[in-house]
Design a protein around this motif. Structure first.
Motif, PDB file in Angstrom:
ATOM      1  N   ARG A   4     117.342 -41.824  73.548  1.00  0.00           N
ATOM      2  CA  ARG A   4     116.048 -41.345  73.049  1.00  0.00           C
ATOM      3  C   ARG A   4     116.063 -39.843  72.811  1.00  0.00           C
ATOM      4  O   ARG A   4     115.659 -39.357  71.753  1.00  0.00           O
ATOM      5  CB  ARG A   4     114.963 -41.709  74.063  1.00  0.00           C
ATOM      6  CG  ARG A   4     113.549 -41.394  73.607  1.00  0.00           C
ATOM      7  CD  ARG A   4     112.579 -41.537  74.785  1.00  0.00           C
ATOM      8  NE  ARG A   4     112.757 -42.794  75.498  1.00  0.00           N
ATOM      9  CZ  ARG A   4     112.179 -43.939  75.155  1.00  0.00           C
ATOM     10  NH1 ARG A   4     111.381 -43.980  74.106  1.00  0.00           N
ATOM     11  NH2 ARG A   4     112.387 -45.029  75.881  1.00  0.00           N
ATOM     12  N   LEU A   5     116.528 -39.122  73.787  1.00  0.00           N
ATOM     13  CA  LEU A   5     116.550 -37.660  73.685  1.00  0.00           C
ATOM     14  C   LEU A   5     117.584 -37.201  72.657  1.00  0.00           C
ATOM     15  O   LEU A   5     117.333 -36.263  71.885  1.00  0.00           O
ATOM     16  CB  LEU A   5     116.857 -37.057  75.053  1.00  0.00           C
ATOM     17  CG  LEU A   5     116.768 -35.533  75.166  1.00  0.00           C
ATOM     18  CD1 LEU A   5     115.391 -35.038  74.767  1.00  0.00           C
ATOM     19  CD2 LEU A   5     117.094 -35.094  76.599  1.00  0.00           C
ATOM     20  N   ALA A   6     118.730 -37.852  72.626  1.00  0.00           N
ATOM     21  CA  ALA A   6     119.778 -37.480  71.674  1.00  0.00           C
ATOM     22  C   ALA A   6     119.330 -37.710  70.237  1.00  0.00           C
ATOM     23  O   ALA A   6     119.630 -36.903  69.345  1.00  0.00           O
ATOM     24  CB  ALA A   6     121.049 -38.268  71.969  1.00  0.00           C
ATOM     25  N   VAL A   7     118.620 -38.798  70.004  1.00  0.00           N
ATOM     26  CA  VAL A   7     118.092 -39.053  68.654  1.00  0.00           C
ATOM     27  C   VAL A   7     117.114 -37.964  68.257  1.00  0.00           C
ATOM     28  O   VAL A   7     117.134 -37.464  67.125  1.00  0.00           O
ATOM     29  CB  VAL A   7     117.431 -40.448  68.598  1.00  0.00           C
ATOM     30  CG1 VAL A   7     116.546 -40.582  67.359  1.00  0.00           C
ATOM     31  CG2 VAL A   7     118.492 -41.538  68.606  1.00  0.00           C
ATOM     32  N   ARG A   8     116.264 -37.566  69.189  1.00  0.00           N
ATOM     33  CA  ARG A   8     115.280 -36.515  68.894  1.00  0.00           C
ATOM     34  C   ARG A   8     115.979 -35.198  68.553  1.00  0.00           C
ATOM     35  O   ARG A   8     115.625 -34.526  67.569  1.00  0.00           O
ATOM     36  CB  ARG A   8     114.355 -36.325  70.094  1.00  0.00           C
ATOM     37  CG  ARG A   8     113.182 -35.382  69.839  1.00  0.00           C
ATOM     38  CD  ARG A   8     112.380 -35.179  71.106  1.00  0.00           C
ATOM     39  NE  ARG A   8     112.011 -36.454  71.709  1.00  0.00           N
ATOM     40  CZ  ARG A   8     111.693 -36.615  72.992  1.00  0.00           C
ATOM     41  NH1 ARG A   8     111.723 -35.577  73.818  1.00  0.00           N
ATOM     42  NH2 ARG A   8     111.355 -37.796  73.450  1.00  0.00           N
ATOM     43  N   HIS A   9     116.975 -34.832  69.337  1.00  0.00           N
ATOM     44  CA  HIS A   9     117.699 -33.587  69.083  1.00  0.00           C
ATOM     45  C   HIS A   9     118.464 -33.658  67.756  1.00  0.00           C
ATOM     46  O   HIS A   9     118.479 -32.695  66.980  1.00  0.00           O
ATOM     47  CB  HIS A   9     118.680 -33.301  70.222  1.00  0.00           C
ATOM     48  CG  HIS A   9     118.010 -32.847  71.478  1.00  0.00           C
ATOM     49  ND1 HIS A   9     118.678 -32.694  72.669  1.00  0.00           N
ATOM     50  CD2 HIS A   9     116.728 -32.508  71.730  1.00  0.00           C
ATOM     51  CE1 HIS A   9     117.840 -32.274  73.607  1.00  0.00           C
ATOM     52  NE2 HIS A   9     116.648 -32.171  73.064  1.00  0.00           N
ATOM     53  N   ALA A  10     119.100 -34.800  67.486  1.00  0.00           N
ATOM     54  CA  ALA A  10     119.851 -34.951  66.240  1.00  0.00           C
ATOM     55  C   ALA A  10     118.928 -34.863  65.031  1.00  0.00           C
ATOM     56  O   ALA A  10     119.255 -34.219  64.030  1.00  0.00           O
ATOM     57  CB  ALA A  10     120.608 -36.279  66.244  1.00  0.00           C
ATOM     58  N   ALA A  11     117.774 -35.502  65.128  1.00  0.00           N
ATOM     59  CA  ALA A  11     116.836 -35.476  64.001  1.00  0.00           C
ATOM     60  C   ALA A  11     116.394 -34.051  63.685  1.00  0.00           C
ATOM     61  O   ALA A  11     116.226 -33.685  62.513  1.00  0.00           O
ATOM     62  CB  ALA A  11     115.631 -36.358  64.313  1.00  0.00           C
ATOM     63  N   SER A  12     116.213 -33.239  64.704  1.00  0.00           N
ATOM     64  CA  SER A  12     115.792 -31.854  64.464  1.00  0.00           C
ATOM     65  C   SER A  12     116.862 -31.067  63.714  1.00  0.00           C
ATOM     66  O   SER A  12     116.541 -30.165  62.928  1.00  0.00           O
ATOM     67  CB  SER A  12     115.466 -31.163  65.792  1.00  0.00           C
ATOM     68  OG  SER A  12     116.635 -30.974  66.577  1.00  0.00           O
ATOM     69  N   LYS A  13     118.140 -31.420  63.926  1.00  0.00           N
ATOM     70  CA  LYS A  13     119.223 -30.763  63.193  1.00  0.00           C
ATOM     71  C   LYS A  13     119.375 -31.325  61.778  1.00  0.00           C
ATOM     72  O   LYS A  13     119.654 -30.588  60.826  1.00  0.00           O
ATOM     73  CB  LYS A  13     120.539 -30.940  63.945  1.00  0.00           C
ATOM     74  CG  LYS A  13     120.598 -30.284  65.311  1.00  0.00           C
ATOM     75  CD  LYS A  13     121.939 -30.570  65.979  1.00  0.00           C
ATOM     76  CE  LYS A  13     122.024 -29.959  67.353  1.00  0.00           C
ATOM     77  NZ  LYS A  13     123.321 -30.284  68.016  1.00  0.00           N
ATOM     78  N   LEU A  14     119.201 -32.635  61.639  1.00  0.00           N
ATOM     79  CA  LEU A  14     119.450 -33.301  60.354  1.00  0.00           C
ATOM     80  C   LEU A  14     118.408 -32.975  59.301  1.00  0.00           C
ATOM     81  O   LEU A  14     118.597 -33.282  58.119  1.00  0.00           O
ATOM     82  CB  LEU A  14     119.545 -34.810  60.568  1.00  0.00           C
ATOM     83  CG  LEU A  14     120.774 -35.274  61.355  1.00  0.00           C
ATOM     84  CD1 LEU A  14     120.667 -36.757  61.698  1.00  0.00           C
ATOM     85  CD2 LEU A  14     122.050 -34.999  60.580  1.00  0.00           C
ATOM     86  N   VAL A  15     117.320 -32.339  59.706  1.00  0.00           N
ATOM     87  CA  VAL A  15     116.333 -31.861  58.724  1.00  0.00           C
ATOM     88  C   VAL A  15     117.002 -30.997  57.666  1.00  0.00           C
ATOM     89  O   VAL A  15     116.588 -30.980  56.503  1.00  0.00           O
ATOM     90  CB  VAL A  15     115.214 -31.070  59.442  1.00  0.00           C
ATOM     91  CG1 VAL A  15     114.337 -30.338  58.435  1.00  0.00           C
ATOM     92  CG2 VAL A  15     114.373 -32.005  60.299  1.00  0.00           C
ATOM     93  N   ALA A  16     118.072 -30.323  58.029  1.00  0.00           N
ATOM     94  CA  ALA A  16     118.759 -29.409  57.107  1.00  0.00           C
ATOM     95  C   ALA A  16     119.490 -30.135  55.992  1.00  0.00           C
ATOM     96  O   ALA A  16     119.763 -29.541  54.944  1.00  0.00           O
ATOM     97  CB  ALA A  16     119.739 -28.528  57.878  1.00  0.00           C
TER      98      ALA A  16
END
Length: 276
Positions: A4-16
């Motif tokens: 759950r937390l890893a998906v949230r962190h990854a999504a914040s990076k993948l916005v780019a």
């Protein structure tokens, strides 16, 4: 760290690099865990992060297409397995299948031709929509045909044949449904890095004006469509007028269809007569 937390962190990076960062992150996590996305969301968000997830995110951040990373793209009602070297199916192309589904009864015994089949996308989606149909896919790439045959064995075993060829050259059979998603991007067009740097150029670019493939392909079509049949050709959204002129010059009567975003996306021709 939990999924759950890893998906949230990854999504914040993948916005780019992505218009759908949360979806990308969830699909990458599901792939790393070896489950479907819905199963991830229902059962595995509190699982520990698998070792391969960080590498998948790093590759996505380097603009590698999501479909290549997870190995497939869902299209219409089928899952198309893809690998580097084949064109990734786009939702825009579903307008061709939708048009066929309106024109033909679902139980019709159609013969279907897909020119430039790539991984078999249009042909196999159509065969799934018409369970009594059979068809042929043509492509100039041996690698793409290998992927298409594997998809065919899984989706429509015994109903699809794939051949190496140059558009419709040397084809003498007539077909009830002819579909094609040819390359139509202008040679100097600016396109996103995940397409330009990863997908096969020969499946994307078609000369200075993006019309080179149409000039070869369209004159071949009138002799191949059976009475009562349909031709469906995908176009770039700025190309309706130019490709319509090529249809008319070949004796075809173009009918424009739009994609879900309301953009011109396909030209259809309906052959006179009754289906056999």
């Amino acid at each position: 760290m939990t999924a759950r937390l890893a998906v949230r962190h990854a999504a914040s990076k993948l916005v780019a690099v992505s218009d759908t960062p949360r979806l990308d992150a969830e699909l990458l996590m599901a792939h790393a865990l070896g489950v479907e996305r819905d199963v991830l969301l229902l059962r595995h968000l509190d699982a520990l992060v698998p070792q391969g997830f960080a590498g998948l995110v790093a590759r996505r951040l380097a603009h590698e297409p999501l479909a290549y990373l997870i190995g497939y793209r869902d299209f219409w009602t089928v899952r198309i397995i893809v690998s580097r070297g084949v064109l990734i199916p786009r939702p825009d192309s579903e307008v061709l299948i939708a048009a066929a589904a309106v024109h033909f009864p679902p139980d019709r015994r159609l013969r279907i031709l897909d020119l430039g089949t790539g991984p078999g996308t249009l042909l196999l989606a159509a065969l799934n929509a018409f369970p009594n149909a059979t068809g042929m896919g043509i492509d100039a790439s041996d690698g793409a045909l290998d992927v298409a045959r594997a998809n065919g064995e899984r989706i429509a075993p015994g109903r699809a044949v794939f051949r190496l060829g140059n558009w419709a050259e040397d084809i003498v059979e007539c077909f009830d449904l002819i579909m094609c998603n040819p390359p139509y991007v202008e040679a100097d067009a600016e396109i996103e890095a995940q397409v330009r740097d990863w997908e096969p150029a020969e499946a994307l670019f078609a000369g200075v004006d993006g019309l080179d493939a149409y000039r070869v392909l369209i004159p071949q079509l009138p002799a191949l469509v059976a009475p009562g049949g349909m031709i469906a050709v995908e176009i770039g959204y700025t190309q309706a007028h130019a490709v319509s002129a090529l249809f008319v010059a070949a004796g075809l009567n173009p009918h424009l269809r739009h994609d879900l975003a309301g953009r011109p996306r396909a030209l259809l021709h309906f052959a006179l007569g009754n289906l056999a």
